[in-house]
Design an enzyme around this catalytic site. Structure first.
Site, mmCIF file in Angstrom:
data_model
loop_
_atom_site.group_PDB
_atom_site.id
_atom_site.type_symbol
_atom_site.label_atom_id
_atom_site.label_comp_id
_atom_site.label_asym_id
_atom_site.label_seq_id
_atom_site.Cartn_x
_atom_site.Cartn_y
_atom_site.Cartn_z
ATOM 1 N N ASP A 1 5.206 1.919 -7.428
ATOM 2 C CA ASP A 1 5.254 0.717 -6.605
ATOM 3 C C ASP A 1 4.216 -0.260 -7.136
ATOM 4 O O ASP A 1 3.082 0.118 -7.399
ATOM 5 C CB ASP A 1 4.933 1.088 -5.147
ATOM 6 C CG ASP A 1 4.742 -0.132 -4.291
ATOM 7 O OD1 ASP A 1 3.798 -0.143 -3.498
ATOM 8 O OD2 ASP A 1 5.535 -1.073 -4.424
ATOM 9 N N SER B 1 0.819 -0.940 -5.023
ATOM 10 C CA SER B 1 -0.226 0.081 -4.884
ATOM 11 C C SER B 1 -0.767 0.389 -6.255
ATOM 12 O O SER B 1 -0.055 0.328 -7.250
ATOM 13 C CB SER B 1 0.338 1.371 -4.303
ATOM 14 O OG SER B 1 1.274 1.103 -3.327
ATOM 15 N N ASP C 1 -4.177 4.677 -1.361
ATOM 16 C CA ASP C 1 -4.523 4.140 -2.681
ATOM 17 C C ASP C 1 -5.613 3.100 -2.458
ATOM 18 O O ASP C 1 -6.130 2.965 -1.349
ATOM 19 C CB ASP C 1 -3.288 3.523 -3.341
ATOM 20 C CG ASP C 1 -2.871 2.238 -2.673
ATOM 21 O OD1 ASP C 1 -2.749 1.206 -3.346
ATOM 22 O OD2 ASP C 1 -2.682 2.269 -1.440
ATOM 23 N N ARG D 1 -5.644 -0.424 -3.800
ATOM 24 C CA ARG D 1 -5.405 -1.771 -4.341
ATOM 25 C C ARG D 1 -5.130 -2.748 -3.203
ATOM 26 O O ARG D 1 -4.345 -2.458 -2.316
ATOM 27 C CB ARG D 1 -4.213 -1.734 -5.291
ATOM 28 C CG ARG D 1 -3.804 -3.111 -5.791
ATOM 29 C CD ARG D 1 -2.594 -3.042 -6.666
ATOM 30 N NE ARG D 1 -2.918 -2.499 -7.975
ATOM 31 C CZ ARG D 1 -2.034 -2.399 -8.960
ATOM 32 N NH1 ARG D 1 -0.798 -2.795 -8.777
ATOM 33 N NH2 ARG D 1 -2.380 -1.891 -10.119
ATOM 34 N N THR E 1 0.799 -1.203 0.000
ATOM 35 C CA THR E 1 0.000 0.000 0.000
ATOM 36 C C THR E 1 0.831 1.251 0.000
ATOM 37 O O THR E 1 1.997 1.229 0.359
ATOM 38 C CB THR E 1 -0.824 -0.038 1.303
ATOM 39 O OG1 THR E 1 -1.911 -0.864 1.083
ATOM 40 C CG2 THR E 1 -1.273 1.295 1.756
ATOM 41 N N SER F 1 4.306 -0.239 1.404
ATOM 42 C CA SER F 1 5.391 -0.551 0.486
ATOM 43 C C SER F 1 5.714 0.631 -0.410
ATOM 44 O O SER F 1 6.845 0.792 -0.848
ATOM 45 C CB SER F 1 5.019 -1.763 -0.349
ATOM 46 O OG SER F 1 3.830 -1.486 -1.053
ATOM 47 N N LYS G 1 -9.297 1.872 2.263
ATOM 48 C CA LYS G 1 -8.284 1.673 3.289
ATOM 49 C C LYS G 1 -8.368 2.701 4.398
ATOM 50 O O LYS G 1 -7.603 2.632 5.349
ATOM 51 C CB LYS G 1 -6.896 1.752 2.661
ATOM 52 C CG LYS G 1 -6.699 0.647 1.671
ATOM 53 C CD LYS G 1 -5.302 0.609 1.151
ATOM 54 C CE LYS G 1 -5.266 -0.315 -0.054
ATOM 55 N NZ LYS G 1 -3.969 -0.417 -0.657
ATOM 56 N N GLY H 1 -0.887 -3.445 5.477
ATOM 57 C CA GLY H 1 -0.536 -4.738 6.050
ATOM 58 C C GLY H 1 -1.599 -5.755 5.674
ATOM 59 O O GLY H 1 -2.239 -5.651 4.651
#
Lengths: 145, 291
Positions: free
Chosen positions: B225, B228, B60, B62, B44, B188, B76, B90
């Site tokens: 990344d 995400s 984000d 995803r 994330t 991440s 989220k 996580g």
């Protein structure tokens, strides 16, 4: 995964209040549940299967111990003694052993009627699919077994 | 179903019964060469910024399961109380359940005190719970809200440590310039988002500027990344008002097909045509036995 290094730390927790034997969960009818816990072995009985198992089992007693000793240091011996007497009295208000008791007085004393934790959401004993055998449980409680 | 469990009354909470079986299964699977399915994570980019009147939280959308996108538009940013929201990175289930439990506890607490809950209370509850489970609950959270003491922003790690920003009570040996302390990123994609913050953060920003900054930080995470992606959600919390903007920005719209493989009528030449009329001979109704 339990590696060998973890056991050294865990051994210090093994002297806690709840007896360690019985870590291997029994299935129905008291026999070994091979499907869930694998074959019996001495190591299985003595060491917990997850590092959190012992700490979770002893969480409430440890918390109580800590609170009582703090209370003793601050207010003197009478405070924890009185509280422990009240807890013992509240703990005796129970239904028959195989039925689920609400423990309302105990919850109020502990303050856990104002909080929600995993023990209220997961594995709620009121919704458990298995129940104890009534006659055996009452006999065990009365000491006749 | 009656059993012979006589000695111990049943209690709720986590049950570790299947841990040994899982360990054995994983060992067997590794011997054969395959691996057990991974839990759904929110690899994330989440972040939060304190601006002049409040807090802006961004995330984000995803959710991944190993290397596969499990949910293209998950939410989220979780509700904790009317003035406190929390972004979670996580393991998705862990963040969801943790925030729900803390939200319920905070509601009970605020009913019992009769006051609006404080962000520090939520932080303390979360930190004590995560420490109790020693990091096995994989929830890294960015908690933000506005209470009677002003806007606050905390970042909470799975093992139970927390950082409060912007005040300089951080004991982490980091570059403690104060603009670094006023923002927080996790996940991440957090390095990409943090890079944007480090470049453009100023204290006491206006709301529009703060929203733009958070949007750019999350976009940096989304595009750089792999964990995400999809859209950007924003939550602007000010004293007395919460703006949950979902989605704030559809950074990745699903593409539109440019070509069409349908052929027009008349593309193929017709050689001959015969028409057969179907004649209805008999019509019967048979009732079904629906008992």
């Amino acid at each position: 995964m339990l590696n060998l290094f973890d056991t050294r730390g865990l051994r210090s927790q093994l002297k806690d209040s709840i007896p360690v034997a019985g870590l291997c969960p029994t299935g129905s009818y008291g026999l070994q549940d091979s499907m869930r816990s694998g074959f019996t072995s001495v190591k299985n009985e003595l060491l917990p299967s997850h590092p959190l198992e012992l700490s979770e089992k002893n969480y409430q007693p440890n918390k109580d111990k800590m609170n009582f000793s703090t209370l003793r240091n601050i207010q003197g011996l009478h405070a924890p003694l009185k509280l422990q007497m009240e807890y013992r009295a509240a703990r005796q208000i129970q239904r028959l052993p195989f039925l689920q008791s609400s423990n309302l007085a105990l919850d109020t004393l502990r303050g856990s009627d104002e909080s929600i934790g995993f023990e209220d959401i997961l594995n709620d004993p009121a919704q458990s699919e298995m129940m104890g055998e009534p006659h055996m449980m009452v006999e065990y409680k009365l000491g006749l077994l | 179903m009656a059993t012979l469990t006589v000695s111990r009354p049943p209690f709720g909470g986590f049950s570790f019964e299947n841990c040994r079986r899982n360990a054995v299964l994983e060992g067997e699977a590794n011997k054969v060469g395959c691996s057990l399915p991974a839990a759904r994570k929110t690899g994330t980019t989440i972040c939060g910024v304190v601006f002049k009147d409040g807090v802006v939280l961004g995330a984000d959308t995803r959710a991944t399961e190993g290397m596969v996108v499990a949910d293209k538009n998950c939410s989220k940013i979780h509700y904790i109380s009317p003035n406190i929201y929390c972004c979670g990175a996580g393991t998705a289930a862990d963040t969801e359940m943790t925030t729900q439990i803390i939200s319920s506890n905070l509601e009970l607490h605020s009913l019992s005190t009769g006051r609006l809950p404080r962000v520090a209370t939520a932080n303390r509850m979360l930190k004590q719970m995560l420490f109790r489970y020693q990091g096995y609950i994989g929830a890294a959270l960015v908690l933000g809200g506005v209470d009677c003491n002003g806007p606050h922003l905390y970042s909470i790690y799975p093992h139970g440590s927390t950082d409060k920003l912007p005040y300089v009570t951080m004991e982490v040996a980091s570059l403690s310039s104060d603009w670094f302390l006023c923002s927080s990123c996790s996940g991440s994609g957090s390095l990409a988002a943090m890079a944007v913050f480090e470049d453009r953060y100023k204290p006491n920003m206006e709301e529009e500027e703060a929203k733009r900054l958070v949007r750019d930080a999350i976009a940096a995470g989304i595009f750089n990344d792999l964990g995400s992606g999809s859209n950007i959600d924003l939550c602007v919390i000010t004293k007395g008002k919460v703006d949950y903007i979902r989605p704030h920005d559809e950074a990745n719209k699903k593409g539109v097909r440019t070509g069409d493989y349908k052929y027009k009528r008349g593309t193929t030449g017709v050689l001959s045509k015969t028409v057969l009329d179907l004649e209805v001979v008999e019509e019967t109704v048979q009732t079904m036995d629906t008992s």
